[in-house]
Design a protein around this motif. Structure first.
Motif, PDB file in Angstrom:
ATOM      1  N   SER A 121       0.826  -1.198   0.000  1.00 33.31           N
ATOM      2  CA  SER A 121       0.000   0.000   0.000  1.00 33.31           C
ATOM      3  C   SER A 121       0.864   1.253   0.000  1.00 33.31           C
ATOM      4  O   SER A 121       1.829   1.344   0.764  1.00 33.31           O
ATOM      5  CB  SER A 121      -0.904   0.004   1.242  1.00 33.31           C
ATOM      6  OG  SER A 121      -1.558   1.237   1.379  1.00 33.31           O
ATOM      7  N   GLY A 123      -0.090   4.029   1.172  1.00 35.30           N
ATOM      8  CA  GLY A 123      -0.493   4.849   2.307  1.00 35.30           C
ATOM      9  C   GLY A 123       0.253   4.563   3.602  1.00 35.30           C
ATOM     10  O   GLY A 123      -0.060   5.133   4.635  1.00 35.30           O
ATOM     11  N   ASP A 137      -4.718   2.559  14.487  1.00 33.78           N
ATOM     12  CA  ASP A 137      -5.754   2.694  13.468  1.00 33.78           C
ATOM     13  C   ASP A 137      -7.011   2.045  14.024  1.00 33.78           C
ATOM     14  O   ASP A 137      -6.976   0.876  14.425  1.00 33.78           O
ATOM     15  CB  ASP A 137      -5.338   2.016  12.168  1.00 33.78           C
ATOM     16  CG  ASP A 137      -4.105   2.648  11.536  1.00 33.78           C
ATOM     17  OD1 ASP A 137      -3.848   3.838  11.811  1.00 33.78           O
ATOM     18  OD2 ASP A 137      -3.407   1.965  10.763  1.00 33.78           O
ATOM     19  N   GLY A 161      -5.568  11.011  11.024  1.00 36.33           N
ATOM     20  CA  GLY A 161      -5.787  10.786   9.608  1.00 36.33           C
ATOM     21  C   GLY A 161      -7.117  10.116   9.355  1.00 36.33           C
ATOM     22  O   GLY A 161      -7.489   9.181  10.063  1.00 36.33           O
ATOM     23  N   LYS A 162      -7.825  10.607   8.328  1.00 34.89           N
ATOM     24  CA  LYS A 162      -9.138  10.063   7.960  1.00 34.89           C
ATOM     25  C   LYS A 162      -8.962   9.200   6.717  1.00 34.89           C
ATOM     26  O   LYS A 162      -8.519   9.692   5.680  1.00 34.89           O
ATOM     27  CB  LYS A 162     -10.110  11.210   7.692  1.00 34.89           C
ATOM     28  CG  LYS A 162     -11.514  10.770   7.408  1.00 34.89           C
ATOM     29  CD  LYS A 162     -12.514  11.848   7.042  1.00 34.89           C
ATOM     30  CE  LYS A 162     -12.245  13.252   7.372  1.00 34.89           C
ATOM     31  NZ  LYS A 162     -13.317  14.183   6.952  1.00 34.89           N
ATOM     32  N   TYR A 163      -9.302   7.921   6.827  1.00 37.13           N
ATOM     33  CA  TYR A 163      -9.214   6.978   5.719  1.00 37.13           C
ATOM     34  C   TYR A 163     -10.620   6.455   5.424  1.00 37.13           C
ATOM     35  O   TYR A 163     -10.974   5.329   5.780  1.00 37.13           O
ATOM     36  CB  TYR A 163      -8.248   5.840   6.064  1.00 37.13           C
ATOM     37  CG  TYR A 163      -6.823   6.322   6.206  1.00 37.13           C
ATOM     38  CD1 TYR A 163      -5.968   6.340   5.107  1.00 37.13           C
ATOM     39  CD2 TYR A 163      -6.342   6.801   7.421  1.00 37.13           C
ATOM     40  CE1 TYR A 163      -4.670   6.801   5.221  1.00 37.13           C
ATOM     41  CE2 TYR A 163      -5.044   7.268   7.550  1.00 37.13           C
ATOM     42  CZ  TYR A 163      -4.206   7.261   6.445  1.00 37.13           C
ATOM     43  OH  TYR A 163      -2.915   7.729   6.568  1.00 37.13           O
ATOM     44  N   SER A 164     -11.412   7.302   4.788  1.00 35.78           N
ATOM     45  CA  SER A 164     -12.821   6.979   4.533  1.00 35.78           C
ATOM     46  C   SER A 164     -12.977   5.738   3.668  1.00 35.78           C
ATOM     47  O   SER A 164     -13.857   4.915   3.909  1.00 35.78           O
ATOM     48  CB  SER A 164     -13.530   8.167   3.885  1.00 35.78           C
ATOM     49  OG  SER A 164     -13.490   9.277   4.751  1.00 35.78           O
ATOM     50  N   SER A 166     -11.159   3.132   3.495  1.00 40.37           N
ATOM     51  CA  SER A 166     -10.844   1.914   4.257  1.00 40.37           C
ATOM     52  C   SER A 166     -11.578   1.863   5.589  1.00 40.37           C
ATOM     53  O   SER A 166     -11.386   0.937   6.376  1.00 40.37           O
ATOM     54  CB  SER A 166      -9.339   1.828   4.503  1.00 40.37           C
ATOM     55  OG  SER A 166      -8.636   1.783   3.282  1.00 40.37           O
ATOM     56  N   HIS A 170      -6.734   7.062  11.843  1.00 41.64           N
ATOM     57  CA  HIS A 170      -5.405   6.929  12.434  1.00 41.64           C
ATOM     58  C   HIS A 170      -5.285   7.991  13.525  1.00 41.64           C
ATOM     59  O   HIS A 170      -5.613   9.154  13.295  1.00 41.64           O
ATOM     60  CB  HIS A 170      -4.342   7.156  11.357  1.00 41.64           C
ATOM     61  CG  HIS A 170      -2.962   7.320  11.897  1.00 41.64           C
ATOM     62  ND1 HIS A 170      -2.066   6.282  11.977  1.00 41.64           N
ATOM     63  CD2 HIS A 170      -2.319   8.425  12.386  1.00 41.64           C
ATOM     64  CE1 HIS A 170      -0.931   6.734  12.484  1.00 41.64           C
ATOM     65  NE2 HIS A 170      -1.067   8.028  12.749  1.00 41.64           N
ATOM     66  N   GLY A 180      -6.415  13.522   5.117  1.00 42.83           N
ATOM     67  CA  GLY A 180      -7.382  12.543   4.632  1.00 42.83           C
ATOM     68  C   GLY A 180      -8.685  13.151   4.164  1.00 42.83           C
ATOM     69  O   GLY A 180      -8.963  14.323   4.357  1.00 42.83           O
TER      70      GLY A 180
END
Length: 181
Positions: A121, A123, A137, A161-164, A166, A170, A180
């Motif tokens: 990945s 990211g 996470d 961190g925003k990982y919409s 997934s 974070h 994010g």
């Protein structure tokens, strides 16, 4: 008195309240006599729900259990998790006023695991704070990524961190920053 007896006595007398987002920084700095963390891992099937801080003092045995729970399950290696990260996680959870435990996707990552994830990945940071025990996470079924992100960012205790795509957020105790979509 045993640790469980002590924790039970304090848990029985604890009154929980959810501060306003505007008061998040004050909450993180010392509001409250008791701090609790609740998480489960879909990877290992393990869960924790414990008081880890009482009256200004961390409970060593509880931190040891948190360290083990947040280990790199791929290599079964644990390190000391930075208490600032645990505090941010607990404060954000309190701000959302939920009883549901976090689902932890990643806590500590060994350098080997981090390298493997970087190959899979784009990211994954080369010098990830996960490798220092300073990041996690997380997700909640009952809250959106945006709601979790907003609560964690309100704490102003580190990076969020925003990982919409997934479906996770974070949280770390590094420099205060957000990213994010």
């Amino acid at each position: 008195m045993t640790r469980r007896g002590l924790l039970g006595a304090f848990a029985a007398t604890a009154v929980s309240s959810a501060p306003m987002y505007a008061n998040a920084a004050g909450f993180l700095r010392g509001g409250g006599d008791v701090r609790r963390i609740a998480m489960y891992s879909g990877r290992t099937g393990e869960s924790i729900n414990m008081i880890y801080w009482i009256e200004g003092k961390y409970i060593k045995e509880a931190l040891k259990e948190i360290n083990y729970f947040m280990r790199d399950w791929r290599v079964d290696q644990a390190i000391k998790i930075d208490t600032r990260t645990i505090d941010i996680m607990a404060a954000a959870h309190g701000l959302m006023d939920v009883r549901e435990p976090y689902m932890m996707l990643s806590g500590y990552r060994s350098p080997q695991t981090n390298s493997m994830l970087r190959r899979k990945s784009r990211g994954v940071a080369k010098n990830s704070l996960h490798m220092k025990g300073q990041a996690a996470d997380l997700r909640l079924k009952s809250r959106s990524v945006h709601q979790i992100f907003k609560a964690a960012a309100a704490c102003r205790g580190g990076g969020v961190g925003k990982y919409s795509g997934s479906n996770f957020v974070h949280m770390d105790c590094g420099t205060v920053r957000t990213w994010g979509r």
